[in-house]
Design a protein around this motif. Structure first.
Motif, short mmCIF file in Angstrom:
data_model
loop_
_atom_site.label_atom_id
_atom_site.label_comp_id
_atom_site.label_asym_id
_atom_site.label_seq_id
_atom_site.Cartn_x
_atom_site.Cartn_y
_atom_site.Cartn_z
N GLY A 71 -63.66 15.92 87.94
CA GLY A 71 -64.84 15.10 88.23
C GLY A 71 -65.97 15.52 87.31
O GLY A 71 -65.95 16.62 86.77
N SER A 123 -61.44 15.84 93.92
CA SER A 123 -62.35 15.20 92.97
C SER A 123 -63.77 15.18 93.54
O SER A 123 -63.97 15.06 94.74
CB SER A 123 -61.83 13.78 92.72
OG SER A 123 -62.82 12.97 92.17
N LEU A 160 -67.99 13.92 92.17
CA LEU A 160 -68.88 13.47 91.11
C LEU A 160 -70.28 14.06 91.23
O LEU A 160 -71.06 14.04 90.29
CB LEU A 160 -68.98 11.94 91.12
CG LEU A 160 -69.54 11.38 89.81
CD1 LEU A 160 -68.43 11.19 88.80
CD2 LEU A 160 -70.25 10.06 90.03
#
Lengths: 354, 218, 356, 236
Positions: free
Chosen positions: B180, B148, B150
């Motif tokens: 993400g 993941s 961001l």
């Protein structure tokens, strides 16, 4: 290819509601600016006032965009409260990270004192001063009264999210403290720098509806964000440049975004989740609208594709009544190919003439 | 009787009521209910409902976090009484947020959904260096690696992790899925991942699909 | 800022000896253009015509420098002969590398045939690159390379073998240089046939002819006659001039008067490394050549913009008034991983310190 | 052939038993002249006459490389000359080395050399190698286009006193800090002195990336290596 206005003329004309020769370009490129200045990590950019201002100034001149420096304090509005922050000195990091928020329990929060900006933000003050001395009309992060300025800056996100259901009173307390601190910073800056040399700006990522419901936002955040925005406008600052980062569609539908004073006009800056056509329709009569080209595309796609995305964005936003500026839908990826950021300027010259 | 209890457990997870969850779990043990069934037909069903609700915009992160807390409360009580062989665990998943990124809410939500789905989940946490992934894969031999990110800077660490696996000859042993905010289907394909999910509920479906593929290949 | 000439106006006026608004900016910016276009390695840039010309044109526009695209064959002047070339698909590589030269011994050399440029390996890609650049009306600089050590070792003969032959069997060196010269001339003839002589400029690079490797006597005896021939024949085809990069330290070749003997056109363009002072370049070559700047290349990669600007300012001030004109530049290929604001510094310095 | 005849004539005219000093002088001259046949002949003669092979190497051949190195530094000799001298040196070493007792040599240090990844320009490194060999260093040459991991592995295995890194390209030079960083991570940095060189490298850059030494060319590199070895001995 020759421009009629300089970047600064164009930027100021946009904010004043005067005619501009072509679409102003405000890509939101700060981390990128550090990269093209040869910094391998973003550490010095966030830690050192002179580096943060210098990189943005040089990159703007090189690429030819119109964005003024936008400034963020090294403590990231977190260290000031006593939270621990890691500056991005590792290559994989793109901004400071809050590694240990100061508030763990209700008691911690209750005892938390509001910091004195003059004691905790001298480096930020210096940064703003440097930019104003250089006549750069910067965007200054004035951040408070919203979840984004509180979690994880003061309280960990998980803790805050759970309190939203179990102890909303604690959430309100945290938001109030953050609002109060922010207003005191704005007052200090207005006093020292006046109100016609800088623009307040705030980003709202953790207030988005991928995390919280519009009801929560309306009950807890709206009253406080309203207060912060209004108080700052009352100081004499002309407007807010607010980044409704990520998906705020439900906050829009609930009418919450309308309630936040942005100035006349202010700048409403949505992520790619809100189509430009929609932001023009909803907010174009009162505010300057921003474009929002999908950030990962700027990193991963070809110049031709980015140019095309910019063109489509410009066509939708260009004739918004109070003006429009082409931006990336969130910060430009720091390691985006420079030519893709130039594509924004190229698109404005090619498709954005008035 | 046990069906009622399962329903109660489901409700307690949905309500994010951890005390009630613990009480119901203890009651299940007292009454001699199969603890594995209590977990899967009771608690896990609650997470399924929450997951669907999140997907439809009816529940939000605060709700899921509380439901997860309730789920783990019941798991604490039930797990010691579950015979591992009974579980027919469907797969082992290694999760982590890649280096430079401390945004782990999405990953945590995912973890609780995976736990509820009966996966054996190993969580490396956030800001995980490529070598840590590598070592854990060698040690834990997961079926699925879930990455993941961001941030656009940290997402660029994903191809490095996949490349490392290739170099170490481990790539064929594990299915890689990525997700993400800045990640897209295109990007997942470009870096040679096996799967992509736009959010945590979808990720469960992707993981199940990948596991099926893997079993077929093996 | 407005009222400036466009890059192409400035460039053509410079080459034609007409007045220009300010010194021209940028030379030998190659691999860097691929990096700012998002390529992690330089492989596609050297292998693919579209990437090469596309990257160069876009970077030129973004920065606002004046150098037109430079064309180098993907065969690097080596693959054409049958030597093995590794294209720079690894991140650590800055240019193609000759991994195995076709000539290892005397017999190989004697048997080596001069390739037909229109039919040699890589000729299609080379042709396509020149064609693309000309289609874009960008007045490209096309590498036509022959008659010098740099186009021969290691392109045709392994470098150490060639260096030893210089002392033990200079005849073999002459044979190799002659073959290389013949190939260059044939290449130029082919290109003129296909594209004419008024929409491109020949350029050549002489790193391994420098005096860190060989003495000026050897250069004078072996290289000068052949390089002279190549340059003159190409000018006779109707091409107006040569751009020649006297790469690395050629001070002894200058002192010996060898460089004056090479026909460059009127004017030609000389590009020396930072080893030669700007005063000497202007004094010695400025009357008949456009002079190209020579700021130390690693400084571009490693120093902050304010220092790079200072170096450029100094260089521009010394070179600006050279009679046939001046191009602000780094003294060799701009390091591919130069921070973009330092590349931009070339344009900024030309604007700030190079106005006429 | 011509060389061989002159060599035979020489022996006839001057008698078989030249003094050691004369023989060393001859070896020196042969290396300077880059005459590998003569070098081999003289080395064989030294063995026949029972001359200490280590002295023949150091006082004879190595002195020749010293002279060439100085001449290159002063612009009196060029790369073709040094390459031929090196060839002659290695010819004599081939003959003499098997007869040298390692303990006699008092080898002054072990040096690991290589051109960093992405760079195949190894002439400079090869010249350096011959100068280091002549100086009596124990030289391990990893060649050109050497990946960071290869340096790492060799350092672990060979435990050199000095690591010499060369680069000619600005792209490959950026691999140097990575190699030094790897050493640090592996806890090996203190065990080896790192020196760097090549066209784009400067004193400043060497300092910036945390190298211990820098040399603008091969002859200088020898002096720097000797200085670093001394430092290292003092630290140990």
């Amino acid at each position: 290819m020759k421009d009629e206005m300089t970047s600064m003329e164009r930027w100021k004309a946009l904010l004043n509601g005067d005619p501009v020769d072509r679409i102003p370009v405000v890509p939101f490129a700060s981390g990128f600016d550090a990269s093209v200045n040869g910094y391998e990590t973003m550490g010095d950019f966030f830690a050192k006032p002179e580096v943060q201002v210098k990189c943005q100034k040089r990159s703007r001149e090189m690429i030819g965009y119109d964005e003024p420096p936008h400034l963020m304090p090294p403590g990231y509005w977190a260290e000031q409260w006593g939270s621990e922050v890691e500056l991005p000195y590792r290559k994989a990091m793109s901004s400071p990270s809050v590694t240990d928020p100061v508030v763990k329990t209700a008691e911690d929060l209750e005892e938390l004192e509001i910091p004195d900006p003059k004691e905790t933000m001298q480096d930020f003050h210096k940064m703003v001063e440097l930019a104003i001395e250089d006549d750069l009309y910067p965007l200054v992060t004035i951040w408070g009264g919203c979840i984004s300025a509180v979690a994880p800056h003061m309280v960990s996100i998980e803790q805050f999210m759970k309190w939203l259901r179990t102890d909303p009173g604690l959430c309100e307390m945290a938001l109030d403290k953050s609002a109060e601190f922010t207003i005191s910073v704005a007052e200090w800056f207005a006093e020292d720098f006046g109100t016609d040399t800088w623009i307040p700006w705030d980003p709202l990522p953790t207030d988005a509806n991928v995390l919280i419901s519009a009801d929560n936002f309306g009950e807890l955040v709206v009253p406080r964000l309203k207060k912060v925005h209004q108080k700052v406008l009352d100081l004499g600052l002309p407007m807010w440049f607010t980044h409704w980062c990520s998906d705020h569609n439900k906050n829009i539908e609930a009418g919450h975004v309308d309630k936040i004073p942005h100035g006349d006009p202010g700048v409403i800056y949505f992520g790619p989740e809100v189509d430009v056509e929609r932001s023009v329709e909803l907010f174009g009569d009162e505010h300057i609208i921003t474009g929002n080209v999908d950030p990962p595309s700027v990193q991963n796609k070809s110049y031709e594709e980015v140019l095309q995305l910019c063109k489509e964005n410009i066509e939708k936003g260009k004739d918004s009544p109070r003006g429009y500026t082409l931006t990336c839908g969130c910060g430009v990826p720091p390691r985006a190919p420079p030519i893709n950021v130039y594509a924004f300027v190229k698109a404005s010259r090619k498709y954005g003439k008035y | 009787m046990s069906d009622d209890l399962f329903g109660e457990l489901t409700d307690a997870v949905v309500a994010g009521d951890k005390d009630r969850c613990r009480g119901l779990a203890e009651q299940a043990l007292d009454e001699g209910v199969d603890p594995y069934r209590a977990l899967m037909e009771g608690c896990a069903e609650g997470m399924n409902i929450m997951s669907d609700r999140y997907d439809e915009g009816e529940a939000y992160v605060p709700d899921i976090l509380l439901s997860a807390e309730a789920l783990y409360e019941a798991m604490d009580v039930l797990k010691p009484h579950i015979d591992v062989e009974d579980t027919g665990v469907s797969g082992k998943v290694l999760l982590g947020v890649v280096e430079g990124d401390i945004h782990d809410i999405g990953k945590n939500v995912l973890k609780s959904i995976f736990d509820a789905a009966g996966f054996d989940v190993i969580d490396l946490g956030r800001d995980v260096r490529p070598e840590q992934f590598q070592e854990s894969i060698e040690k834990e031999k997961p079926d699925i690696l879930g990455l993941s990110a961001l941030m656009t800077t940290s997402m660029t660490g994903m191809p490095k992790i996949i490349e490392n696996l290739q170099k170490a000859g481990l790539r064929e042993r594990v299915k890689v899925m990525v997700g993400g905010a800045p990640i897209s289907e295109d990007y997942a394909e470009k870096i040679g991942a096996d799967g992509y999910a736009p959010n945590a509920p979808q990720a469960k479906k992707t993981a199940e699909k990948l596991l099926k593929q893997k079993k077929k290949e093996a | 800022m407005s009222g400036e000439m466009t890059s192409m106006e400035r460039w053509k006026n410079l080459l034609e000896g007409n007045p220009i608004d300010r010194v021209a900016a940028g030379f030998d910016i190659l691999g860097h253009t691929a990096i700012v276009n998002g390529y992690e390695a330089l492989g596609d840039f050297y292998a693919k015509p579209k990437v090469s010309i596309g990257s160069q044109l876009k970077a030129k526009e973004m920065y606002g420098y004046d150098q037109p695209p430079i064309v180098i064959s993907p065969g690097y002047g080596a693959g054409e002969w049958g030597s093995e070339v590794e294209l720079p698909y690894r991140k650590a590589m800055g240019a193609p590398s000759v991994t195995e030269s076709v000539v290892q011994n005397k017999k190989d050399l004697e048997e080596l045939e001069v390739p037909d440029p229109s039919n040699a390996p890589y000729s299609d890609e080379f042709y396509r690159t020149v064609e693309l650049a000309i289609e874009e009306d960008s007045y490209p600089l096309v590498t036509v390379w022959g008659g010098c050590v740099s186009s021969t070792a290691p392109m045709i003969v392994d470098m150490e073998t060639f260096m030893k032959w210089m002392r033990t069997d200079p005849d073999l060196c002459e044979m190799a240089l002659d073959k290389s010269a013949e190939f260059a001339i044939k290449t130029a003839e082919w290109l003129v046939d296909e594209f004419g002589a008024d929409n491109w400029i020949p350029v050549d690079w002489l790193p391994t002819d420098a005096n860190v490797l060989i003495d000026s006597d050897t250069f004078g005896e072996l290289v000068v006659p052949r390089l002279k021939k190549v340059h003159q024949k190409v000018l006779d085809l109707g091409l107006p001039m040569w751009f020649t990069h006297w790469c690395s330290d050629h001070t002894q070749n200058i002192e010996a008067g060898h460089i004056d003997e090479i026909p460059m056109g009127d004017p030609g363009a000389v590009f020396f490394g930072p080893e030669v002072t700007m005063e000497e370049i202007v004094n010695r070559f400025g009357d008949s050549n456009i002079v190209i700047g020579n700021v130390d290349p690693p400084s571009f990669q490693n120093k902050p913009q304010e220092e790079v600007l200072k170096l450029l300012k100094d260089n521009i001030e010394r070179g600006k008034d050279s009679p046939k004109g001046f191009i602000a530049s780094c003294g060799c290929e701009l390091p591919p991983r130069t921070p973009p604001v330092n590349t931009y510094a070339i344009v900024k310095a030309a604007r700030e310190y190079g106005q006429y």
